[in-house]
Design a protein around this motif. Structure first.
Motif, PDB file in Angstrom:
ATOM      1  N   VAL A  97       0.851  -1.183   0.000  1.00 39.56           N
ATOM      2  CA  VAL A  97       0.000   0.000   0.000  1.00 39.56           C
ATOM      3  C   VAL A  97       0.891   1.238   0.000  1.00 39.56           C
ATOM      4  CG1 VAL A  97      -0.210   0.013   2.535  1.00 39.56           C
ATOM      5  CG2 VAL A  97      -1.909   1.208   1.142  1.00 39.56           C
ATOM      6  N   VAL A  98       0.566   2.170  -0.868  1.00 44.54           N
ATOM      7  CA  VAL A  98       1.307   3.432  -0.937  1.00 44.54           C
ATOM      8  C   VAL A  98       0.572   4.444  -0.062  1.00 44.54           C
ATOM      9  CG1 VAL A  98       2.173   5.269  -2.432  1.00 44.54           C
ATOM     10  CG2 VAL A  98       2.066   2.911  -3.273  1.00 44.54           C
ATOM     11  N   ASP A  99       1.324   5.091   0.824  1.00 41.82           N
ATOM     12  CA  ASP A  99       0.723   6.046   1.750  1.00 41.82           C
ATOM     13  C   ASP A  99       1.618   7.266   1.874  1.00 41.82           C
ATOM     14  OD1 ASP A  99      -1.268   6.676   4.026  1.00 41.82           O
ATOM     15  OD2 ASP A  99       0.691   6.899   4.973  1.00 41.82           O
ATOM     16  N   ASP A 100       0.998   8.455   1.909  1.00 40.21           N
ATOM     17  CA  ASP A 100       1.741   9.712   2.018  1.00 40.21           C
ATOM     18  C   ASP A 100       1.681  10.341   3.399  1.00 40.21           C
ATOM     19  OD1 ASP A 100       2.490  10.121  -0.834  1.00 40.21           O
ATOM     20  OD2 ASP A 100       0.330  10.206  -1.120  1.00 40.21           O
ATOM     21  N   VAL A 101       0.676  10.001   4.195  1.00 36.61           N
ATOM     22  CA  VAL A 101       0.337  10.849   5.341  1.00 36.61           C
ATOM     23  C   VAL A 101       0.432  10.167   6.708  1.00 36.61           C
ATOM     24  CG1 VAL A 101      -1.129  12.350   3.962  1.00 36.61           C
ATOM     25  CG2 VAL A 101      -2.124  10.329   5.035  1.00 36.61           C
ATOM     26  N   GLY A 102       0.857   8.903   6.764  1.00 31.75           N
ATOM     27  CA  GLY A 102       0.946   8.235   8.063  1.00 31.75           C
ATOM     28  C   GLY A 102      -0.370   7.635   8.500  1.00 31.75           C
ATOM     29  N   ASP A 103      -1.201   7.228   7.542  1.00 30.90           N
ATOM     30  CA  ASP A 103      -2.482   6.611   7.864  1.00 30.90           C
ATOM     31  C   ASP A 103      -2.290   5.249   8.525  1.00 30.90           C
ATOM     32  OD1 ASP A 103      -4.191   8.566   7.010  1.00 30.90           O
ATOM     33  OD2 ASP A 103      -4.523   7.703   5.023  1.00 30.90           O
ATOM     34  N   THR A 104      -3.273   4.821   9.302  1.00 27.86           N
ATOM     35  CA  THR A 104      -3.354   3.442   9.748  1.00 27.86           C
ATOM     36  C   THR A 104      -3.864   2.615   8.578  1.00 27.86           C
ATOM     37  OG1 THR A 104      -3.816   4.106  12.024  1.00 27.86           O
ATOM     38  CG2 THR A 104      -4.409   1.857  11.395  1.00 27.86           C
ATOM     39  N   VAL A 105      -3.078   1.648   8.136  1.00 27.26           N
ATOM     40  CA  VAL A 105      -3.452   0.892   6.940  1.00 27.26           C
ATOM     41  C   VAL A 105      -4.234  -0.350   7.345  1.00 27.26           C
ATOM     42  CG1 VAL A 105      -1.402   1.733   5.750  1.00 27.26           C
ATOM     43  CG2 VAL A 105      -1.347  -0.493   6.878  1.00 27.26           C
ATOM     44  N   PRO A 106      -5.110  -0.826   6.482  1.00 24.63           N
ATOM     45  CA  PRO A 106      -5.896  -2.020   6.808  1.00 24.63           C
ATOM     46  C   PRO A 106      -5.025  -3.243   7.044  1.00 24.63           C
ATOM     47  CG  PRO A 106      -6.811  -0.865   4.901  1.00 24.63           C
ATOM     48  CD  PRO A 106      -5.483  -0.246   5.184  1.00 24.63           C
ATOM     49  N   VAL A 107      -5.474  -4.127   7.894  1.00 26.32           N
ATOM     50  CA  VAL A 107      -4.769  -5.374   8.147  1.00 26.32           C
ATOM     51  C   VAL A 107      -4.737  -6.202   6.874  1.00 26.32           C
ATOM     52  CG1 VAL A 107      -4.798  -7.529   9.463  1.00 26.32           C
ATOM     53  CG2 VAL A 107      -5.417  -5.378  10.579  1.00 26.32           C
ATOM     54  N   GLY A 108      -3.589  -6.773   6.580  1.00 24.56           N
ATOM     55  CA  GLY A 108      -3.449  -7.617   5.405  1.00 24.56           C
ATOM     56  C   GLY A 108      -2.346  -7.177   4.467  1.00 24.56           C
ATOM     57  N   PHE A 109      -1.926  -5.913   4.556  1.00 30.71           N
ATOM     58  CA  PHE A 109      -0.831  -5.450   3.706  1.00 30.71           C
ATOM     59  C   PHE A 109       0.505  -5.888   4.298  1.00 30.71           C
ATOM     60  CE2 PHE A 109      -4.088  -2.464   2.185  1.00 30.71           C
ATOM     61  CZ  PHE A 109      -3.905  -2.617   0.811  1.00 30.71           C
ATOM     62  N   ASP A 110       1.425  -6.226   3.396  1.00 26.58           N
ATOM     63  CA  ASP A 110       2.747  -6.697   3.811  1.00 26.58           C
ATOM     64  C   ASP A 110       3.779  -5.578   3.851  1.00 26.58           C
ATOM     65  OD1 ASP A 110       1.930  -9.570   3.649  1.00 26.58           O
ATOM     66  OD2 ASP A 110       1.756  -9.077   1.512  1.00 26.58           O
ATOM     67  N   VAL A 111       3.555  -4.548   3.034  1.00 16.45           N
ATOM     68  CA  VAL A 111       4.533  -3.465   2.900  1.00 16.45           C
ATOM     69  C   VAL A 111       3.795  -2.131   2.822  1.00 16.45           C
ATOM     70  CG1 VAL A 111       6.439  -2.509   1.528  1.00 16.45           C
ATOM     71  CG2 VAL A 111       6.077  -4.994   1.586  1.00 16.45           C
ATOM     72  N   ILE A 112       4.329  -1.132   3.507  1.00 16.63           N
ATOM     73  CA  ILE A 112       3.932   0.258   3.287  1.00 16.63           C
ATOM     74  C   ILE A 112       5.061   0.942   2.533  1.00 16.63           C
ATOM     75  CG2 ILE A 112       3.459   2.502   4.355  1.00 16.63           C
ATOM     76  CD1 ILE A 112       2.249   1.057   6.723  1.00 16.63           C
ATOM     77  N   TRP A 113       4.699   1.570   1.435  1.00 12.84           N
ATOM     78  CA  TRP A 113       5.671   2.383   0.692  1.00 12.84           C
ATOM     79  C   TRP A 113       5.228   3.829   0.774  1.00 12.84           C
ATOM     80  CZ3 TRP A 113       6.171   2.684  -5.358  1.00 12.84           C
ATOM     81  CH2 TRP A 113       7.329   3.394  -5.694  1.00 12.84           C
ATOM     82  N   ASN A 114       5.988   4.628   1.499  1.00 11.12           N
ATOM     83  CA  ASN A 114       5.773   6.071   1.529  1.00 11.12           C
ATOM     84  C   ASN A 114       6.835   6.683   0.626  1.00 11.12           C
ATOM     85  OD1 ASN A 114       5.880   8.869   2.175  1.00 11.12           O
ATOM     86  ND2 ASN A 114       4.915   8.481   4.140  1.00 11.12           N
ATOM     87  N   PRO A 115       6.483   7.000  -0.623  1.00  9.85           N
ATOM     88  CA  PRO A 115       7.481   7.383  -1.624  1.00  9.85           C
ATOM     89  C   PRO A 115       7.823   8.869  -1.584  1.00  9.85           C
ATOM     90  CG  PRO A 115       5.354   7.219  -2.663  1.00  9.85           C
ATOM     91  CD  PRO A 115       5.133   6.927  -1.206  1.00  9.85           C
ATOM     92  N   ASN A 116       8.185   9.346  -0.398  1.00  9.94           N
ATOM     93  CA  ASN A 116       8.446  10.768  -0.192  1.00  9.94           C
ATOM     94  C   ASN A 116       9.708  10.958   0.638  1.00  9.94           C
ATOM     95  OD1 ASN A 116       5.793  12.114  -1.207  1.00  9.94           O
ATOM     96  ND2 ASN A 116       5.087  10.448   0.095  1.00  9.94           N
ATOM     97  N   ALA A 117      10.426  12.031   0.341  1.00 10.86           N
ATOM     98  CA  ALA A 117      11.684  12.285   1.040  1.00 10.86           C
ATOM     99  C   ALA A 117      11.470  12.565   2.522  1.00 10.86           C
ATOM    100  CB  ALA A 117      12.407  13.465   0.391  1.00 10.86           C
ATOM    101  N   TYR A 118      10.297  13.070   2.898  1.00 16.68           N
ATOM    102  CA  TYR A 118      10.035  13.390   4.309  1.00 16.68           C
ATOM    103  C   TYR A 118       9.681  12.162   5.130  1.00 16.68           C
ATOM    104  CZ  TYR A 118       5.154  13.067   2.778  1.00 16.68           C
ATOM    105  OH  TYR A 118       3.974  12.642   2.248  1.00 16.68           O
ATOM    106  N   GLY A 119       9.442  11.025   4.499  1.00 19.00           N
ATOM    107  CA  GLY A 119       8.933   9.855   5.199  1.00 19.00           C
ATOM    108  C   GLY A 119       9.943   9.218   6.145  1.00 19.00           C
ATOM    109  N   ASN A 120       9.427   8.559   7.187  1.00 20.46           N
ATOM    110  CA  ASN A 120      10.250   7.723   8.074  1.00 20.46           C
ATOM    111  C   ASN A 120       9.346   6.679   8.711  1.00 20.46           C
ATOM    112  OD1 ASN A 120       9.455   8.728  10.942  1.00 20.46           O
ATOM    113  ND2 ASN A 120       9.877  10.607   9.778  1.00 20.46           N
ATOM    114  N   SER A 121       9.947   5.600   9.194  1.00 21.19           N
ATOM    115  CA  SER A 121       9.172   4.463   9.691  1.00 21.19           C
ATOM    116  C   SER A 121       8.391   4.792  10.950  1.00 21.19           C
ATOM    117  CB  SER A 121      10.097   3.273   9.952  1.00 21.19           C
ATOM    118  OG  SER A 121      11.093   3.605  10.904  1.00 21.19           O
ATOM    119  N   THR A 122       8.779   5.836  11.687  1.00 18.29           N
ATOM    120  CA  THR A 122       8.056   6.182  12.912  1.00 18.29           C
ATOM    121  C   THR A 122       6.647   6.691  12.625  1.00 18.29           C
ATOM    122  OG1 THR A 122       8.938   8.450  12.945  1.00 18.29           O
ATOM    123  CG2 THR A 122      10.229   6.746  14.070  1.00 18.29           C
TER     124      THR A 122
END
Length: 302
Positions: A97-122
């Protein structure tokens, strides 16, 4: 992992804009160049230059994805919960799932891709899967030119969505505010703004002295090209890119915070103060390898 299909779920319409599908196109380009397998996009793509970009990247656009490819990578890029639910219901070895804003993603996704320079895992403290983000994970097209300025020229690139009327009028007033400057705008413009084709604007934009850009995926392209920019924020979901650029010393106008009173003057002031963004390099090949490797590992597991 040769032969792994990449299925992209994304839309590109005048209401949604071009950004979701355009970064999918950058990933598809890398997937093709690395010879990982075929790429298919399922979604509504009504913006002509997006269809052209996807076609150039070797993407097969379909209205509905086939369900037989269980070994594929399924990637969804869009805010619509129904689109994300559709992705989870589509069989695949890996769901991204691609996410820009730090949303809570639905259960079932294996990877979050935040394709932005400001992103971090926290930004995703409750997610137990893989998070791919930051300056090394930003997808941009691989054929971008390097900035070479022509004096007293301004480029305008504000995305593929429908612009607020007040913003369009303010851009068309720029030539009268920035005297002796020539203004080029991506798409169809009137007055003294010279229109350039949306299909491939960079050959013209790269020769501009500075660029007025929307706070979306074109920001990362501008950072890769090296052109000085000023930003416009028109929607809440652009806030993080806008803030990242402002923190780097780039001027900008937020329609929500700064308002629209005397918007032509605000835009002219921002453009005259345009500054370069921190350098961005294309992270799409690294993302493609990461997704293919994870999919391969899942298929190899007993």
């Amino acid at each position: 992992m040769p032969g792994t299909e990449l299925l992209l779920l994304a839309d590109a319409t005048s209401e949604i804009g071009a950004g979701h599908a355009m970064r999918c196109a950058a990933l598809a380009e890398a997937w093709r160049d690395l010879r990982l397998g075929p790429v298919v996009l399922s979604g509504r793509v009504s913006i002509p230059f997006v269809r052209a970009r996807l076609g150039a990247a070797g993407v097969d656009i379909v209205s509905r994805a086939e369900t037989a490819q269980r070994g594929r990578v399924v990637l969804v890029d869009g805010y619509d919960p129904a689109l994300r639910e559709q992705a989870l219901k589509t069989p695949g070895a890996l769901h991204v799932v691609v996410d820009d804003v730090g949303d809570t993603v639905p259960v079932g996704f294996d990877v979050i891709w935040n394709p932005n320079a400001y992103g971090n895992s926290t930004m995703y403290p409750a997610f137990s899967g893989s998070v791919l983000t930051g300056r090394d994970a930003v997808p941009v097209r691989g054929d971008l030119p390097t900035w070479r300025s022509t004096e007293r020229t301004i480029g305008v690139s504000l995305g593929g969505g429908t612009l607020p009327a007040v913003l369009r009028a303010a851009v068309e007033a720029l030539p009268s505010r920035c005297l002796d400057w020539t203004v080029y705008g991506v798409g169809a413009w009137s007055g003294n703004v010279r229109s350039i084709p949306a299909e491939d604007p960079w050959p013209t934009l790269v020769k501009c002295d500075r660029l007025l850009v929307g706070s979306g995926t074109t920001v990362w392209e501008s950072a890769a090209v090296g052109i000085p920019v000023a930003l416009v924020q028109t929607a809440d979901n652009q806030a993080r890119i806008f803030a990242w650029a402002r923190s780097a010393g780039v001027p900008g106008v937020s329609l929500g915070e700064d308002g629209t009173q005397d918007l032509p003057a605000l835009l002219a002031g921002a453009v005259m103060g345009a500054a370069q963004l921190p350098q961005i390099r294309n992270g799409a090949p690294a993302a493609a390898r990461h997704f293919a490797r994870l999919a391969s590992g899942r298929l190899a597991s007993p």
